[in-house]
Design a protein around this motif. Sequence first.
Motif, mmCIF file in Angstrom:
data_model
loop_
_atom_site.group_PDB
_atom_site.id
_atom_site.type_symbol
_atom_site.label_atom_id
_atom_site.label_comp_id
_atom_site.label_asym_id
_atom_site.label_seq_id
_atom_site.Cartn_x
_atom_site.Cartn_y
_atom_site.Cartn_z
ATOM 1 N N GLU A 10 17.992 2.028 1.896
ATOM 2 C CA GLU A 10 17.068 1.460 2.877
ATOM 3 C C GLU A 10 15.981 2.502 3.155
ATOM 4 O O GLU A 10 16.213 3.451 3.899
ATOM 5 N N PRO A 11 14.804 2.363 2.565
ATOM 6 C CA PRO A 11 13.752 3.390 2.703
ATOM 7 C C PRO A 11 13.393 3.728 4.144
ATOM 8 O O PRO A 11 13.054 4.883 4.444
ATOM 9 N N VAL A 12 13.494 2.745 5.032
ATOM 10 C CA VAL A 12 13.111 2.991 6.420
ATOM 11 C C VAL A 12 13.984 4.067 7.055
ATOM 12 O O VAL A 12 13.577 4.739 8.013
ATOM 13 N N ARG A 13 15.200 4.251 6.540
ATOM 14 C CA ARG A 13 16.115 5.239 7.106
ATOM 15 C C ARG A 13 15.632 6.673 6.908
ATOM 16 O O ARG A 13 16.068 7.588 7.600
ATOM 17 N N TRP A 14 14.742 6.890 5.938
ATOM 18 C CA TRP A 14 14.276 8.246 5.642
ATOM 19 C C TRP A 14 13.079 8.655 6.497
ATOM 20 O O TRP A 14 12.629 9.804 6.422
ATOM 21 N N ILE A 15 12.584 7.745 7.314
ATOM 22 C CA ILE A 15 11.422 8.082 8.145
ATOM 23 C C ILE A 15 11.775 9.139 9.191
ATOM 24 O O ILE A 15 11.044 10.127 9.362
ATOM 25 N N ALA A 16 12.893 8.945 9.867
ATOM 26 C CA ALA A 16 13.284 9.875 10.933
ATOM 27 C C ALA A 16 13.483 11.302 10.413
ATOM 28 O O ALA A 16 12.925 12.251 10.985
ATOM 29 N N PRO A 17 14.276 11.530 9.344
ATOM 30 C CA PRO A 17 14.403 12.911 8.855
ATOM 31 C C PRO A 17 13.090 13.496 8.349
ATOM 32 O O PRO A 17 12.841 14.703 8.513
ATOM 33 N N ALA A 18 12.239 12.651 7.749
ATOM 34 C CA ALA A 18 10.948 13.149 7.267
ATOM 35 C C ALA A 18 10.084 13.634 8.420
ATOM 36 O O ALA A 18 9.462 14.704 8.353
ATOM 37 N N VAL A 19 10.045 12.834 9.509
ATOM 38 C CA VAL A 19 9.258 13.230 10.677
ATOM 39 C C VAL A 19 9.838 14.485 11.316
ATOM 40 O O VAL A 19 9.109 15.420 11.678
ATOM 41 N N ALA A 20 11.178 14.548 11.440
ATOM 42 C CA ALA A 20 11.825 15.700 12.053
ATOM 43 C C ALA A 20 11.586 16.976 11.254
ATOM 44 O O ALA A 20 11.488 18.077 11.818
ATOM 45 N N LEU A 21 11.475 16.852 9.942
ATOM 46 C CA LEU A 21 11.211 18.015 9.094
ATOM 47 C C LEU A 21 9.743 18.409 9.103
ATOM 48 O O LEU A 21 9.385 19.579 9.276
ATOM 49 N N LEU A 22 8.868 17.426 8.938
ATOM 50 C CA LEU A 22 7.456 17.719 8.705
ATOM 51 C C LEU A 22 6.674 18.018 9.984
ATOM 52 O O LEU A 22 5.776 18.871 9.966
ATOM 53 N N LEU A 23 6.985 17.349 11.075
ATOM 54 C CA LEU A 23 6.195 17.534 12.288
ATOM 55 C C LEU A 23 6.223 18.977 12.787
ATOM 56 O O LEU A 23 5.159 19.569 13.017
ATOM 57 N N PRO A 24 7.408 19.609 12.965
ATOM 58 C CA PRO A 24 7.399 21.020 13.381
ATOM 59 C C PRO A 24 6.721 21.938 12.370
ATOM 60 O O PRO A 24 6.056 22.908 12.750
ATOM 61 N N ALA A 25 6.872 21.614 11.071
ATOM 62 C CA ALA A 25 6.242 22.443 10.038
ATOM 63 C C ALA A 25 4.723 22.357 10.118
ATOM 64 O O ALA A 25 4.014 23.370 10.023
ATOM 65 N N VAL A 26 4.206 21.151 10.307
ATOM 66 C CA VAL A 26 2.755 20.973 10.403
ATOM 67 C C VAL A 26 2.212 21.654 11.656
ATOM 68 O O VAL A 26 1.176 22.335 11.608
ATOM 69 N N VAL A 27 2.903 21.484 12.774
ATOM 70 C CA VAL A 27 2.477 22.163 14.011
ATOM 71 C C VAL A 27 2.430 23.667 13.803
ATOM 72 O O VAL A 27 1.483 24.352 14.214
ATOM 73 N N SER A 28 3.449 24.204 13.126
ATOM 74 C CA SER A 28 3.498 25.638 12.879
ATOM 75 C C SER A 28 2.345 26.099 11.977
ATOM 76 O O SER A 28 1.716 27.136 12.230
ATOM 77 N N LEU A 29 2.067 25.344 10.938
ATOM 78 C CA LEU A 29 0.973 25.718 10.033
ATOM 79 C C LEU A 29 -0.376 25.702 10.753
ATOM 80 O O LEU A 29 -1.239 26.550 10.487
ATOM 81 N N ILE A 30 -0.549 24.752 11.674
ATOM 82 C CA ILE A 30 -1.782 24.721 12.461
ATOM 83 C C ILE A 30 -1.857 25.938 13.381
ATOM 84 O O ILE A 30 -2.909 26.581 13.502
ATOM 85 N N MET A 31 -0.718 26.273 14.020
ATOM 86 C CA MET A 31 -0.674 27.461 14.878
ATOM 87 C C MET A 31 -0.993 28.723 14.076
ATOM 88 O O MET A 31 -1.719 29.606 14.528
ATOM 89 N N TYR A 32 -0.445 28.794 12.866
ATOM 90 C CA TYR A 32 -0.678 29.951 12.000
ATOM 91 C C TYR A 32 -2.159 30.070 11.637
ATOM 92 O O TYR A 32 -2.747 31.156 11.689
ATOM 93 N N ALA A 33 -2.779 28.935 11.284
ATOM 94 C CA ALA A 33 -4.176 28.941 10.834
ATOM 95 C C ALA A 33 -5.148 29.234 11.968
ATOM 96 O O ALA A 33 -6.235 29.782 11.732
ATOM 97 N N THR A 34 -4.768 28.886 13.179
ATOM 98 C CA THR A 34 -5.700 29.019 14.309
ATOM 99 C C THR A 34 -5.434 30.228 15.191
ATOM 100 O O THR A 34 -6.229 30.509 16.085
ATOM 101 N N TYR A 35 -4.329 30.945 14.954
ATOM 102 C CA TYR A 35 -4.012 32.078 15.821
ATOM 103 C C TYR A 35 -4.991 33.229 15.575
ATOM 104 O O TYR A 35 -5.248 33.614 14.433
ATOM 105 N N GLU A 36 -5.532 33.766 16.648
ATOM 106 C CA GLU A 36 -6.448 34.906 16.568
ATOM 107 C C GLU A 36 -5.875 36.080 17.361
ATOM 108 O O GLU A 36 -5.528 35.937 18.537
ATOM 109 N N GLU A 37 -5.767 37.206 16.698
ATOM 110 C CA GLU A 37 -5.257 38.393 17.370
ATOM 111 C C GLU A 37 -6.306 38.961 18.325
ATOM 112 O O GLU A 37 -7.512 38.843 18.067
ATOM 113 N N PRO A 38 -5.866 39.585 19.430
ATOM 114 C CA PRO A 38 -6.816 40.259 20.321
ATOM 115 C C PRO A 38 -7.596 41.337 19.573
ATOM 116 O O PRO A 38 -7.120 41.894 18.573
ATOM 117 N N SER A 39 -8.772 41.639 20.063
ATOM 118 C CA SER A 39 -9.671 42.548 19.340
ATOM 119 C C SER A 39 -9.294 44.027 19.502
ATOM 120 O O SER A 39 -9.614 44.848 18.639
#
Length: 525
Positions: free
Chosen positions: A180-209
């Motif tokens: 049932e393909p619909v069953r894989w939506i929840a694990p995909a979201v649980a895996l990818l959402l934190p990873a995407v948030v982290s990658l955005i945090m990584y790309a946008t983080y600026e160290e103090p000068s």
Amino acid sequence: MGKRILCLLLSVALFSIPWLGGTSLTLFVAFVPLLWIQSDVAAKTGRKGKPLRFWPYAVATFTLWWLATVWWVGFAAVIGVVAATVTGTVLMSGAFLIYHAVWRRAKRALAYTVLVSGWIAYEYLFLNGEISFPWLVLGNGFSMDVKLVQWYEYTGALGGSLWVLVVNLLVFEAWKRRREPVRWIAPAVALLLPAVVSLIMYATYEEPSERTKITVVQPNIDPYHEKFVLKQSEQNELLIGLMDQAPQDADLIVAPETAIDEYFWEEYLERTPSMLLFHDFIRQRKPGTMVVTGANTYVPYDSEETASPTARERGGQWYDVFNTALGLDSTEAIKIHHKGKLVIGAEMLPYYSVIRKWKFLFVDLGGLSGQIGYGKVREVFTAPGGVRAGPAICYEAVYGEYFTEFVRNGAQVMCVISNDGWWRDTPGHRYLFAYSRLRAVENRRSIARSANTGISGFIDQRGDVLQKLGWDQRGALTDSLSLNDRMTFYTRYGDVIGRVSSYVFVLGLLYFMAYRFRRKSHIVD
């Protein structure tokens, strides 16, 4: 039977890969084969109609995982491998077998809640108990993939453990209905959402000068064949030769744990030959610099009544031995930090205050146990230019919440001093360095790490490695690191997830017992 054995070995491999130089992604399915074994065993009975036993599979899985990932401890002490494996296996198996018991007798949601909260509660206990070797905290498995866990600045490594456990359960549930393909939506979201948030945090983080210039030295002295053979005067000359490579405007020069292999009474510290030598070097060549280095020091007590619980006695004199970080500059004052997280066996004996009451059974309990004193305060050293640095010693960098205390005490940058040569060229020294990458993300502090040999180097506030000296290399590195005065959520509040999970686990078990009582009393169907 054969299928279950194959799944057991698969689970061991998936668990071990992140600690053997591979990807952390295997953790997201590492529990799945074991969960299948658990459900398969529970669904079947033996030849005589008796339930099959699941505990051998859990014990074997976790034993092999520990052995596959901590075997290198045996270079220093074989008993260390045995103790870590036995203790870790008992705690992991205990958490999983409690889940198994609940799963057989209660609703699936309650069982999964008990598993997630119980596992994290075990990790939290292992981080804070006197018997502690939290090498295999699930969240530590991302130490080589820090881009995926930039949100550790809110959750710490236990947030990674929560992520791994939740995704595994969702994948397992999806796999049971895999057509049932619909069953894989929840694990995909649980895996990818934190990873995407982290990658955005990584790309946008600026160290103090604001920045500081730091030099780390790696003397590369073999702890088995050279460290205790070379005279300290020869080792001092080697250290000073490496330190002299630091630029004149360096704020800090960082040398390894016990780089000065002598024992000093702290009340006479500034008058010892080694300290006079290093003070002269700083005044003549690096007057604006602070040297952070490791040594062993003694602290005396007036009597047995005033002595600490870890104090030793010799010739009527009570004293403590400390693994110490020293901060030396052009003034006579010497900053001192005592190591507070000690290595079991080599530096401390669990529940020493209880065992100490039986000291009449031993000729010299202090010498027998290897017990040294605990540091009670995470000291911060202030360099002549005003830079505030936390001097964590080796094992102290493995403990996330403990590490935050340096930052809460004002550290703008962290120094980690270590002697990793005891474990030779194995995953041990590589992951001790990698765990500092997690500490950098959790606290958003740059880290300068000096090891006796492999790995010394620099880590920025995103956990990226800027420079490093590898195994069996001698040299000095200099880099400019960003300073930070801001405290992250994790720095302020520590392992909230661990504390909450402990409460949820206890409440879950109480609910389970109440549920079982009501079922037996026919109060509920």
